[in-house]
Enzyme design. Sequence first.
Site, mmCIF file in Angstrom:
data_model
loop_
_atom_site.group_PDB
_atom_site.id
_atom_site.type_symbol
_atom_site.label_atom_id
_atom_site.label_comp_id
_atom_site.label_asym_id
_atom_site.label_seq_id
_atom_site.Cartn_x
_atom_site.Cartn_y
_atom_site.Cartn_z
ATOM 1 N N MET A 336 38.199 49.657 35.404
ATOM 2 C CA MET A 336 36.996 50.500 35.370
ATOM 3 C C MET A 336 37.158 51.763 36.208
ATOM 4 O O MET A 336 36.807 52.859 35.777
ATOM 5 C CB MET A 336 35.771 49.710 35.858
ATOM 6 C CG MET A 336 35.389 48.544 34.992
ATOM 7 S SD MET A 336 35.032 49.002 33.283
ATOM 8 C CE MET A 336 33.447 49.791 33.451
ATOM 9 N N ASP A 355 42.903 53.114 46.051
ATOM 10 C CA ASP A 355 43.157 51.687 45.855
ATOM 11 C C ASP A 355 43.872 51.173 47.091
ATOM 12 O O ASP A 355 44.037 51.905 48.071
ATOM 13 C CB ASP A 355 43.951 51.433 44.560
ATOM 14 C CG ASP A 355 43.623 50.061 43.982
ATOM 15 O OD1 ASP A 355 43.939 49.052 44.628
ATOM 16 O OD2 ASP A 355 43.032 49.993 42.877
ATOM 17 N N VAL A 412 35.795 47.933 42.872
ATOM 18 C CA VAL A 412 36.840 46.962 43.240
ATOM 19 C C VAL A 412 36.480 45.603 42.641
ATOM 20 O O VAL A 412 35.518 45.483 41.890
ATOM 21 C CB VAL A 412 37.020 46.877 44.784
ATOM 22 C CG1 VAL A 412 37.489 48.209 45.328
ATOM 23 C CG2 VAL A 412 35.736 46.438 45.472
ATOM 24 N N LYS A 419 33.910 43.837 48.283
ATOM 25 C CA LYS A 419 33.019 44.998 48.126
ATOM 26 C C LYS A 419 32.462 45.410 49.486
ATOM 27 O O LYS A 419 32.389 46.601 49.805
ATOM 28 C CB LYS A 419 31.892 44.674 47.137
ATOM 29 C CG LYS A 419 32.388 44.633 45.677
ATOM 30 C CD LYS A 419 31.233 44.658 44.699
ATOM 31 C CE LYS A 419 31.632 44.425 43.242
ATOM 32 N NZ LYS A 419 32.477 45.450 42.640
ATOM 33 N N SER A 441 28.813 44.354 37.951
ATOM 34 C CA SER A 441 28.084 43.946 36.743
ATOM 35 C C SER A 441 27.147 42.789 37.018
ATOM 36 O O SER A 441 26.285 42.501 36.198
ATOM 37 C CB SER A 441 29.030 43.578 35.605
ATOM 38 O OG SER A 441 30.341 43.475 36.011
ATOM 39 N N HIS A 462 26.230 51.435 36.590
ATOM 40 C CA HIS A 462 26.967 50.420 35.837
ATOM 41 C C HIS A 462 27.522 51.029 34.549
ATOM 42 O O HIS A 462 26.764 51.415 33.659
ATOM 43 C CB HIS A 462 26.009 49.257 35.526
ATOM 44 C CG HIS A 462 26.652 48.130 34.791
ATOM 45 N ND1 HIS A 462 26.038 47.467 33.754
ATOM 46 C CD2 HIS A 462 27.859 47.547 34.937
ATOM 47 C CE1 HIS A 462 26.844 46.537 33.295
ATOM 48 N NE2 HIS A 462 27.947 46.560 33.998
ATOM 49 N N ASN A 512 23.636 43.521 29.673
ATOM 50 C CA ASN A 512 24.393 42.269 29.665
ATOM 51 C C ASN A 512 23.518 41.050 29.410
ATOM 52 O O ASN A 512 23.964 40.060 28.833
ATOM 53 C CB ASN A 512 25.178 42.104 30.966
ATOM 54 C CG ASN A 512 26.398 43.008 30.978
ATOM 55 O OD1 ASN A 512 26.751 43.596 29.952
ATOM 56 N ND2 ASN A 512 27.040 43.138 32.118
HETATM 57 P P1 NAD Z 1 40.141 45.381 38.046
HETATM 58 O O1 NAD Z 1 40.622 44.103 38.605
HETATM 59 O O2 NAD Z 1 40.797 45.945 36.847
HETATM 60 O O3 NAD Z 1 40.186 46.501 39.165
HETATM 61 C C1 NAD Z 1 39.824 46.302 40.506
HETATM 62 C C2 NAD Z 1 40.672 47.237 41.347
HETATM 63 O O4 NAD Z 1 40.196 47.178 42.685
HETATM 64 C C3 NAD Z 1 42.156 46.873 41.398
HETATM 65 O O5 NAD Z 1 42.934 47.987 41.071
HETATM 66 C C4 NAD Z 1 42.378 46.444 42.828
HETATM 67 O O6 NAD Z 1 43.675 46.744 43.306
HETATM 68 C C5 NAD Z 1 41.316 47.248 43.534
HETATM 69 N N1 NAD Z 1 40.979 46.696 44.851
HETATM 70 C C6 NAD Z 1 40.759 45.412 45.154
HETATM 71 N N2 NAD Z 1 40.524 45.303 46.480
HETATM 72 C C7 NAD Z 1 40.588 46.542 46.998
HETATM 73 C C8 NAD Z 1 40.461 47.057 48.319
HETATM 74 N N3 NAD Z 1 40.184 46.272 49.346
HETATM 75 N N4 NAD Z 1 40.575 48.395 48.479
HETATM 76 C C9 NAD Z 1 40.854 49.195 47.443
HETATM 77 N N5 NAD Z 1 41.013 48.747 46.183
HETATM 78 C C10 NAD Z 1 40.881 47.426 45.957
HETATM 79 O O7 NAD Z 1 38.577 45.150 37.798
HETATM 80 P P2 NAD Z 1 37.591 45.975 36.851
HETATM 81 O O8 NAD Z 1 37.482 45.282 35.541
HETATM 82 O O9 NAD Z 1 37.936 47.394 36.907
HETATM 83 O O10 NAD Z 1 36.199 45.741 37.585
HETATM 84 C C11 NAD Z 1 35.832 46.463 38.735
HETATM 85 C C12 NAD Z 1 34.333 46.354 38.954
HETATM 86 O O11 NAD Z 1 33.663 46.878 37.819
HETATM 87 C C13 NAD Z 1 33.823 44.951 39.140
HETATM 88 O O12 NAD Z 1 32.755 44.973 40.045
HETATM 89 C C14 NAD Z 1 33.317 44.587 37.753
HETATM 90 O O13 NAD Z 1 32.314 43.600 37.778
HETATM 91 C C15 NAD Z 1 32.752 45.907 37.320
HETATM 92 N N6 NAD Z 1 32.625 46.095 35.856
HETATM 93 C C16 NAD Z 1 33.604 45.674 35.021
HETATM 94 C C17 NAD Z 1 33.459 45.867 33.662
HETATM 95 C C18 NAD Z 1 34.539 45.434 32.708
HETATM 96 O O14 NAD Z 1 34.300 45.442 31.503
HETATM 97 N N7 NAD Z 1 35.721 45.089 33.193
HETATM 98 C C19 NAD Z 1 32.329 46.520 33.164
HETATM 99 C C20 NAD Z 1 31.353 46.974 34.048
HETATM 100 C C21 NAD Z 1 31.511 46.745 35.399
#
Ligand code: NAD
Length: 733
Positions: A336, A355, A412, A419, A441, A462, A512
């Site tokens: 995301m 990151d 993240v 978070k 989410s 979101h 959702n």
């Molecule tokens: P993802 O696992 O692809 O990405 C998360 C990223 O965060 C990774 O690159 C990881 O290295 C990084 N990260 C983790 N800990 C960290 C830290 N301490 N400092 C810096 N970076 C850190 O996950 P995603 O699917 O991108 O989801 C991210 C957020 O978005 C979540 O809260 C998820 O619920 C929300 N979200 C996801 C979707 C979806 O369809 N995947 C849709 C809407 C919202």
Amino acid sequence: MTYKNFSLGPNEDGLVTVIWDMPDRSMNVFTEEVLGEIEAMVDAFATDASVKGVVLTSGKAGSFTGGADLKMLRGMFDTFEAKRGENRDAAVAELFERCGEMGRIWRKLETSGKPYVAAINGTCMGGGFELALACHGRVAADSAKMGLPEVKVGIFPGAGGTQRVPRLTDTQSALQMLLKGETLSAAKAKSMKLIDEVVPADQLVEKAKDMLRAGLKPVKAWDEKGFKLPSGPVYSPAGAQVWPAVASLYRKETADNYPGARAIVKCVYEGLLLPIDQALKVEQRYFAEVLQTTEAAMMIRSLFVSMQALNKGARRPAGVPDRTPRRVGILGAGFMGAGIAYVAAKAGLDVVLIDRDQAAADKGKAHSASLMDGLVKKGRAKPAEAEAVLSRINATPDYAALADADLVIEAVFEDRAVKGEVTRKAAEAMKPDAIFASNTSTLPITSLADAFPEATRFIGIHFFSPVDKMMLTEIILGKETGDEALATALDFVRAIKKTPIVVNDTRGFFANRCVLRYMTEAYDMLVEGVPPAMIENAAKFAGMPVGPLALNDETAVDLSHRIMKATMRDEGEDAIDPRHFQLIDAMVTEDGRLGRKAGKGFYDYPEKPAKKHLWAGLKEKFPQQAPDAVDFAELKQRFLVTMALEAARTMEEGVVTDPREADVGSILGFGYAPYTGGTISYIDGMGVKAFVALCEKLEAKHGERFRPTPLLREMAERGESFYSRFGGEALAA
Ligand code: NAD
């Protein structure tokens, strides 16, 4: 003679250039005043012997016209609604007359005896393209885009479009374009013979004059004896090749849900059997008929009027000065975060993409590189633009880079502790009035704000995946979120050209929650033994873009598994239907079917070019009903009703406060059958009373998940609609 919306160039050897440039508007649109002025000009030129030819162009850079001001159409609806109670026949007759106004003026121009050339300098849509089609010649700038998108808002091109397009190009291409509401590049339009010449923008008017100087005839081919249709007569061997295929094209595109699309097929078919003037009358009749349908009213309201209002900031707190962020920080460069970085940089904002380490941050930036690369390869962006976008993204693990950010968005892992940690680290680096947003989410915004020093500056934004394609964002207000935070979030969403809805903080927010109902209804159908292919097809016939099982594979079956477990942990075992849990638990733990990413879920995903197909093992899990024993129409209703009912619950609970947001959010967020106008318009469209009766019928057969809510019952009794009760209509005006 002078006009308010047009200026006339000098008469050069009999050639006059008319420049359409509406004062106080960034884009030209058709209003009653504009139509009146065009007619006055056509009349004046027709009797002016000094005028030998006319070039029509626009004074707005990069755009000819966005088309009709659909508010004009809304005006027609309202007059019709107000008058039809007294005398329906008179109201219909008046509607019919008003529907024909634009077409009548275009026809007058076409037969005025003077040659007109449209010089299309940029975007030219809807009624504007129909005006161009009525001209005797058309020149387009190579960057211009044009089309007849009316079908997308529930109507169809009613000012000659359905007649002139299939008289210029072959029937199949004409229908394809009209039914899809396709936007054409200048080159494509030329290849379809809808445009005569394509030239660089600076040569446009000169080229148009050349056509006139070369003696362009002021008579259209179809007004001359011996005119031949491009695909031959309807009743001919050639016609017999085309028309049988049309029915399947039409069904495939629309599932017969859109009266506007149905009318297009009828107009083309019946119109091509007739001379142009009668054919235009046929079009006018169908137009007046389609305007009276619920689908047209609902689609225009949601997809045009409400969407525009939300995009313009209907929910923005008044009095907060512009807070469009110049620099945006993004925490987490995963799926995301990388997508958010791309849309922000593409909109011209500076981005700091953070990151855990440099490699992870770089990987996130590489996503933008690959998307821009794709655009360059398709010729939709120049290499320099790609470079500019990438240069705006600073990928780094260093939080100090957030010092200048006006807005920081956290994306993240969905883990409260992770978070919390990144929120605290960012807060230390951020400037005092910058806003912090979470893309969570599922986690409540109010509690996530605890990790930030000031809850007033904390908000939820979101996004939906894939971020570059999905047009909706949900803005989530925590209990203490302040006006500055809301204004910043809305200004940001506007800058990246997405549509916002503003919702209050609850589990699943709005979209959702509804999507979950869509998928769980499919689980119920599976458990009942409905053949899986019927489940998927019923959803598509109901107007959904993706079947619920295919959608579940996209969002991942193990994610559903995790959400179910979390819900049972937080809300008790009863919160999830045990049959649903057994199904998903077995898919994940026994069969390893995690969804598309694993190459197997509800579907199997063989190597390309083979297509995905439903997993055969699914049918073995439950005793199957015979297809004939399944009530297919009811399957369709179950999908639409269960999501609409959930939307009604969100309004009853105050999660969503404006019906326009539930409607627009449901169409943009999860593709809720657009012909309904959205989840709430689906209910209002049939009437709350009828909806309650439908829910009760489904409840009796399928259980209490279909029970109408107390609010719905109250509204049914009082004869209210959501829009009358919650005021969306008044706000949209
Ligand atoms: P993802 O696992 O692809 O990405 C998360 C990223 O965060 C990774 O690159 C990881 O290295 C990084 N990260 C983790 N800990 C960290 C830290 N301490 N400092 C810096 N970076 C850190 O996950 P995603 O699917 O991108 O989801 C991210 C957020 O978005 C979540 O809260 C998820 O619920 C929300 N979200 C996801 C979707 C979806 O369809 N995947 C849709 C809407 C919202």
